[in-house]
Design a protein around this motif. Structure first.
Motif, PDB file in Angstrom:
ATOM      1  N   GLY A 109       1.436 -18.254   2.229  1.00  0.00           N
ATOM      2  CA  GLY A 109       1.172 -17.052   1.436  1.00  0.00           C
ATOM      3  C   GLY A 109       2.258 -16.913   0.391  1.00  0.00           C
ATOM      4  O   GLY A 109       3.429 -17.190   0.669  1.00  0.00           O
ATOM      5  N   HIS A 123      -6.292 -19.102  -9.918  1.00  0.00           N
ATOM      6  CA  HIS A 123      -7.054 -19.575  -8.763  1.00  0.00           C
ATOM      7  C   HIS A 123      -7.461 -21.041  -8.927  1.00  0.00           C
ATOM      8  O   HIS A 123      -7.114 -21.892  -8.107  1.00  0.00           O
ATOM      9  CB  HIS A 123      -8.281 -18.672  -8.583  1.00  0.00           C
ATOM     10  N   PHE A 151      -0.519 -21.988   7.297  1.00  0.00           N
ATOM     11  CA  PHE A 151      -1.035 -21.378   6.070  1.00  0.00           C
ATOM     12  C   PHE A 151       0.150 -20.933   5.216  1.00  0.00           C
ATOM     13  O   PHE A 151       1.207 -20.589   5.753  1.00  0.00           O
ATOM     14  CB  PHE A 151      -1.937 -20.188   6.408  1.00  0.00           C
ATOM     15  N   ALA A 198      -4.689 -23.692   3.827  1.00  0.00           N
ATOM     16  CA  ALA A 198      -5.080 -22.889   2.670  1.00  0.00           C
ATOM     17  C   ALA A 198      -3.888 -22.067   2.181  1.00  0.00           C
ATOM     18  O   ALA A 198      -2.901 -21.897   2.907  1.00  0.00           O
ATOM     19  CB  ALA A 198      -6.237 -21.957   3.036  1.00  0.00           C
ATOM     20  N   ALA A 219      -5.931 -15.848   3.777  1.00  0.00           N
ATOM     21  CA  ALA A 219      -6.453 -17.196   3.504  1.00  0.00           C
ATOM     22  C   ALA A 219      -6.963 -17.811   4.809  1.00  0.00           C
ATOM     23  O   ALA A 219      -8.016 -18.448   4.834  1.00  0.00           O
ATOM     24  CB  ALA A 219      -5.366 -18.060   2.876  1.00  0.00           C
ATOM     25  N   ARG A 220      -6.233 -17.598   5.900  1.00  0.00           N
ATOM     26  CA  ARG A 220      -6.670 -18.117   7.207  1.00  0.00           C
ATOM     27  C   ARG A 220      -8.037 -17.520   7.582  1.00  0.00           C
ATOM     28  O   ARG A 220      -8.957 -18.231   7.943  1.00  0.00           O
ATOM     29  CB  ARG A 220      -5.650 -17.728   8.282  1.00  0.00           C
ATOM     30  N   ASP A 233     -12.748 -14.339  -8.520  1.00  0.00           N
ATOM     31  CA  ASP A 233     -11.405 -14.877  -8.276  1.00  0.00           C
ATOM     32  C   ASP A 233     -10.513 -14.783  -9.514  1.00  0.00           C
ATOM     33  O   ASP A 233      -9.650 -15.621  -9.728  1.00  0.00           O
ATOM     34  CB  ASP A 233     -11.460 -16.324  -7.775  1.00  0.00           C
ATOM     35  N   GLY A 282      -2.779 -18.348   0.255  1.00  0.00           N
ATOM     36  CA  GLY A 282      -3.139 -17.016  -0.227  1.00  0.00           C
ATOM     37  C   GLY A 282      -2.104 -16.584  -1.244  1.00  0.00           C
ATOM     38  O   GLY A 282      -0.910 -16.781  -1.027  1.00  0.00           O
ATOM     39  N   ARG A 341      -7.448 -24.976  -0.666  1.00  0.00           N
ATOM     40  CA  ARG A 341      -8.223 -23.784  -0.949  1.00  0.00           C
ATOM     41  C   ARG A 341      -7.256 -22.632  -1.247  1.00  0.00           C
ATOM     42  O   ARG A 341      -6.200 -22.524  -0.629  1.00  0.00           O
ATOM     43  CB  ARG A 341      -9.096 -23.444   0.256  1.00  0.00           C
ATOM     44  N   VAL A 342      -7.598 -21.795  -2.237  1.00  0.00           N
ATOM     45  CA  VAL A 342      -6.712 -20.699  -2.648  1.00  0.00           C
ATOM     46  C   VAL A 342      -7.486 -19.385  -2.615  1.00  0.00           C
ATOM     47  O   VAL A 342      -8.633 -19.321  -3.063  1.00  0.00           O
ATOM     48  CB  VAL A 342      -6.163 -20.940  -4.080  1.00  0.00           C
ATOM     49  N   GLU A 343      -6.875 -18.349  -2.045  1.00  0.00           N
ATOM     50  CA  GLU A 343      -7.453 -17.008  -2.089  1.00  0.00           C
ATOM     51  C   GLU A 343      -6.501 -16.100  -2.853  1.00  0.00           C
ATOM     52  O   GLU A 343      -5.295 -16.112  -2.597  1.00  0.00           O
ATOM     53  CB  GLU A 343      -7.609 -16.435  -0.668  1.00  0.00           C
TER      54      GLU A 343
END
Ligand SMILES: [Zn+2]
Length: 315
Positions: free
Chosen positions: A10, A93, A8, A62, A309-310, A76, A64, A103-105
């Motif tokens: 970040g 986002h 992941f 993903a 994100a995980r 978001d 974050g 995928r993005v958080e």
């Protein structure tokens, strides 16, 4: 699906800099990167960092992204970025998802750093914690029963804006006398300057020789034994301790983790904080709380963003 081989990413965006971390599914840091970013190019610049961390066929599930400001988790969208231009984070986002195919958080930076400390740093072993980030501003985050508790609309934990001095200075939030107006890094410099100007004895301090000193210089001189700098750090600790005592009374929380640049002063600031909390907090609450310094430093927010994100994927 998350397998042990899945990684992941970040990224913490602050001011003109982005710090990215590639972590494995256990939260172990594999590689980190720092790059300058500019408002007009933020998405492509972040996408390039992601590409570099994915080089060599590393699998990434993903991303974050931690932002200094409030993030509405329903939409978001970043609202009220603290030290970034609003245009910089318009639809970060959506744009970053299309630029990377991942995928993005998005998350507030204090929340992300709290989560990092909780999962792999100074919060290990605790089920509940309060994290406080004391740097250019003061942020906070609450983890209850192993989960980030973000409140009704995502903004919980804004401990920098609890009132410490009802007669105090106006804060960026519109209130007066917030904790941030006395204990953030710029506030420490302002208070030290005011005192140097009005108090003759303090001119013996080495800080008086340096016209553009920073909060780091105050901490450094305090470590060197400069009485005036030491007094400034201790008073800052008292203010922070006053805020922490309120948090402890409210939450009866198991652990308080203190991070951010101001905590680089180490025991010189941690000890007066703990003393002030002991003096002010409701005694049974104080006895149930451990107050510790953060462990992950600048990697805390990117690692936490990656782990958020995980865990968003497996929720
Ligand atoms: Zn405020």
């Amino acid at each position: 699906m998350t397998t042990p081989q899945t990684n992941f990413i970040g990224i913490n965006v602050s001011g003109t800099q982005a710090r990215a971390a590639l972590v494995n599914s256990e939260g172990k840091l594999i590689e980190s990167k720092v790059a300058e970013v500019t408002p007009k190019q933020l998405t492509p610049q972040l996408a390039t960092m992601v590409e570099e961390l994915r080089a060599g066929g590393r699998s990434v599930a993903a991303i974050g992204v931690a932002i200094p400001g409030l993030v509405n988790r329903q939409t978001d969208r970043v609202i009220a970025p603290r030290d970034l231009p609003k245009t910089m984070v318009g639809d970060l986002h959506g744009e970053l998802m299309s630029a990377t195919g991942l995928r993005v958080e998005l998350e507030n930076d204090a929340n992300a750093a709290a989560y990092g400390e909780f999962k792999v740093g100074a919060g290990l072993g605790a089920r509940n914690l309060f994290y406080m980030m004391i740097g250019s501003g003061i942020g906070g985050a609450i983890i209850l029963d192993g989960k980030l508790w973000t409140g009704a609309s995502g903004f919980a934990g804004e401990v920098g804006h609890i009132t410490i001095d009802t007669e105090g200075l106006e804060c960026v939030c519109g209130n007066t006398g917030c904790l941030e107006t006395v204990a953030s890094a710029p506030s420490i410099v302002r208070r030290a300057r005011e005192r140097l100007n009005r108090d003759g004895t303090s001119s013996l301090s080495r800080l008086a020789l340096n016209k553009s000193f920073t909060a780091e210089d105050v901490a450094h001189q305090a470590n060197e034994g400069d009485d005036f700098a030491l007094m400034m750090i201790e008073r800052t600790g008292k203010y922070i301790g006053t805020g922490v005592a309120s948090v402890i009374n409210l939450l009866n929380i198991e652990r308080i983790v203190l991070g951010g640049g101001v905590m680089d002063a180490g025991a010189l600031i941690l000890n007066p904080i703990i003393q002030e909390v002991k003096r002010r907090a409701f005694q049974p609450c104080f006895e149930a709380t451990e107050i510790v310094a953060a462990k992950l430093g600048l990697d805390g927010a990117p690692i936490g963003a990656a782990l958020l994100a995980r865990d968003a994927a497996t929720d």
